[in-house]
Design a protein around this motif. Structure first.
Motif, PDB file in Angstrom:
ATOM      1  N   LEU A  98       0.831  -1.196   0.000  1.00 41.93           N
ATOM      2  CA  LEU A  98       0.000   0.000   0.000  1.00 41.93           C
ATOM      3  C   LEU A  98       0.867   1.248   0.000  1.00 41.93           C
ATOM      4  N   HIS A  99       1.941   1.219   0.801  1.00 33.64           N
ATOM      5  CA  HIS A  99       2.843   2.371   0.863  1.00 33.64           C
ATOM      6  C   HIS A  99       3.503   2.594  -0.497  1.00 33.64           C
ATOM      7  N   ALA A 100       3.934   1.506  -1.134  1.00 33.37           N
ATOM      8  CA  ALA A 100       4.580   1.636  -2.440  1.00 33.37           C
ATOM      9  C   ALA A 100       3.610   2.185  -3.475  1.00 33.37           C
ATOM     10  N   ALA A 101       2.360   1.732  -3.406  1.00 31.90           N
ATOM     11  CA  ALA A 101       1.367   2.237  -4.362  1.00 31.90           C
ATOM     12  C   ALA A 101       1.155   3.722  -4.194  1.00 31.90           C
ATOM     13  N   ASN A 102       1.182   4.179  -2.928  1.00 31.38           N
ATOM     14  CA  ASN A 102       0.980   5.600  -2.670  1.00 31.38           C
ATOM     15  C   ASN A 102       2.168   6.441  -3.108  1.00 31.38           C
ATOM     16  N   GLN A 103       3.327   5.809  -3.330  1.00 35.20           N
ATOM     17  CA  GLN A 103       4.498   6.562  -3.780  1.00 35.20           C
ATOM     18  C   GLN A 103       4.581   6.633  -5.295  1.00 35.20           C
ATOM     19  N   GLN A 104       3.703   5.931  -5.987  1.00 29.77           N
ATOM     20  CA  GLN A 104       3.772   5.878  -7.432  1.00 29.77           C
ATOM     21  C   GLN A 104       2.676   6.723  -8.057  1.00 29.77           C
ATOM     22  N   GLY A 105       3.036   7.458  -9.092  1.00 32.85           N
ATOM     23  CA  GLY A 105       2.038   8.169  -9.858  1.00 32.85           C
ATOM     24  C   GLY A 105       1.273   9.217  -9.091  1.00 32.85           C
ATOM     25  N   VAL A 106       1.912   9.894  -8.121  1.00 29.36           N
ATOM     26  CA  VAL A 106       1.203  10.894  -7.324  1.00 29.36           C
ATOM     27  C   VAL A 106       0.707  12.026  -8.217  1.00 29.36           C
ATOM     28  N   LEU A 107       1.581  12.561  -9.048  1.00 27.81           N
ATOM     29  CA  LEU A 107       1.200  13.689  -9.888  1.00 27.81           C
ATOM     30  C   LEU A 107       0.153  13.275 -10.915  1.00 27.81           C
ATOM     31  N   ALA A 108       0.250  12.060 -11.413  1.00 25.86           N
ATOM     32  CA  ALA A 108      -0.761  11.578 -12.355  1.00 25.86           C
ATOM     33  C   ALA A 108      -2.116  11.479 -11.669  1.00 25.86           C
ATOM     34  N   ARG A 109      -2.129  11.047 -10.413  1.00 32.24           N
ATOM     35  CA  ARG A 109      -3.389  10.982  -9.673  1.00 32.24           C
ATOM     36  C   ARG A 109      -3.964  12.364  -9.444  1.00 32.24           C
ATOM     37  N   VAL A 110      -3.091  13.326  -9.153  1.00 31.78           N
ATOM     38  CA  VAL A 110      -3.563  14.696  -8.952  1.00 31.78           C
ATOM     39  C   VAL A 110      -4.206  15.209 -10.245  1.00 31.78           C
ATOM     40  N   ARG A 111      -3.558  14.952 -11.380  1.00 36.56           N
ATOM     41  CA  ARG A 111      -4.115  15.408 -12.656  1.00 36.56           C
ATOM     42  C   ARG A 111      -5.459  14.746 -12.950  1.00 36.56           C
TER      43      ARG A 111
END
Length: 324
Positions: free
Chosen positions: A28-41
């Protein structure tokens, strides 16, 4: 009196449970570290008011956001620390520290790979083509990287299985999405999959109305809000077809309508707004889907590809230079 000792099997079960729990937390922690900016967009259209200002500030200067304190980010976005905290939770983070870590990791990867060259900088009329090329390459590379992180491969698998078994595949899209749809139709036809790409609403509706259970309808729309594409996919769905949406917004009307959603990310540049910059990520996802279909129909696809290649071979220019 001491507690009785657990037997070996019970101890092993407890250890296994702890390991699984730790692994789940790490995943879960690793997933939250990936694609943060893409999720924001992808969530930007859903944010309003203060939350949107925080999102826009993060996207404008991710590196600065990764270094800023919660108070500094709140001041730069004209909001409050409480709003920043709500923003973090909307993205699935427990707090601001996790958000900063995720952004820092992502911008660090981008710098090491050269993706950040000129991203976010406006292209000026006087810019040399070398700089323009660098910015476009950097933007497209990051967009495709973000798409790879956002993409749910289980959904791609479901889509490939459905298309491989479909008696008929209808592909719907308007404007630039129509061009992408035609590329997919061409690829599927080369391996013997009966596919049609529709850009005219009347013809598309007629084909959608003839859909049956087992058929597939693929709707392509960057925004997920193109009315014609939504209408066409809805008609096919009402006739029992399996529906697939390719969009940059997983909570858009098109995505909500579809049985399967494939998500792309974009990185806009001057003269290439999101709808135009979405083409390459869309093509990457559809190429992956096409190859996955070919894998699942290998013998049929291989034979079809050989026959189609042989059919057009005579129309290719001679390699020995004997023709002009």
């Amino acid at each position: 009196m001491s507690e009785p000792e657990m037997d070996g099997a019970a101890a092993t079960a407890v250890v296994d449970s702890l390991v699984r729990g730790a692994q789940a937390t790490a995943d879960l922690h690793a997933a939250n570290q990936q694609g943060v900016l893409a999720r924001v967009r992808s969530l930007l259209p859903e944010f309003t008011g203060a939350l949107r200002r925080v999102a826009e500030q993060v996207l404008t200067d991710p590196a600065a956001a990764s270094r800023a304190t919660i108070v500094e980010l709140a001041e730069r976005s004209g909001t409050s620390p409480a709003t920043v905290t709500r923003f973090c939770r909307a993205l699935g983070f427990d707090g601001y520290a996790d958000l900063r870590l995720g952004i820092a990791a992502e911008t660090g990867r981008a710098r090491s790979a050269g993706w950040t060259v000129d991203i976010g900088r406006e292209i000026q009329p006087s810019d040399p083509l070398e700089r323009v090329l660098g910015q476009i390459m950097a933007a497209d590379t990051q967009a495709m990287h973000d798409t790879a992180e956002l993409l749910d491969l289980a959904e791609v698998e479901r889509a490939a299985v459905a298309i491989a078994a479909a008696p008929r595949v209808n592909i719907f899209g308007a404007s630039g999405s129509a061009l992408v749809g035609e590329e997919m139709q061409f690829s599927l036809h080369r391996i013997g999959v009966p596919a049609w790409a529709w850009t005219d609403v009347h013809n598309g509706l007629a084909s959608a109305a003839l859909s049956r259970p087992g058929d597939v309808a693929l709707g392509i729309s960057h925004s997920g809000e193109t009315g014609e594409t939504i209408e066409l996919l809805a008609e096919a769905s009402s006739r029992g077809a399996t529906t697939i949406a390719l969009t940059s917004f997983p909570r858009s009307p098109l995505a909500e309508l579809a049985d399967i959603t494939l998500v792309t990310a974009t990185q806009a540049t001057t003269f290439r707004p999101d709808a135009l910059s979405a083409r390459h990520p869309q093509l990457v996802v559809l190429d992956l889907l096409y190859v996955a279909v070919a894998q699942r129909t290998h013998e049929r696809s291989h034979a079809a590809f050989q026959r189609t290649a042989q059919a057009v071979h005579g129309h290719k220019a001679a390699k020995d230079g004997s023709t002009t």
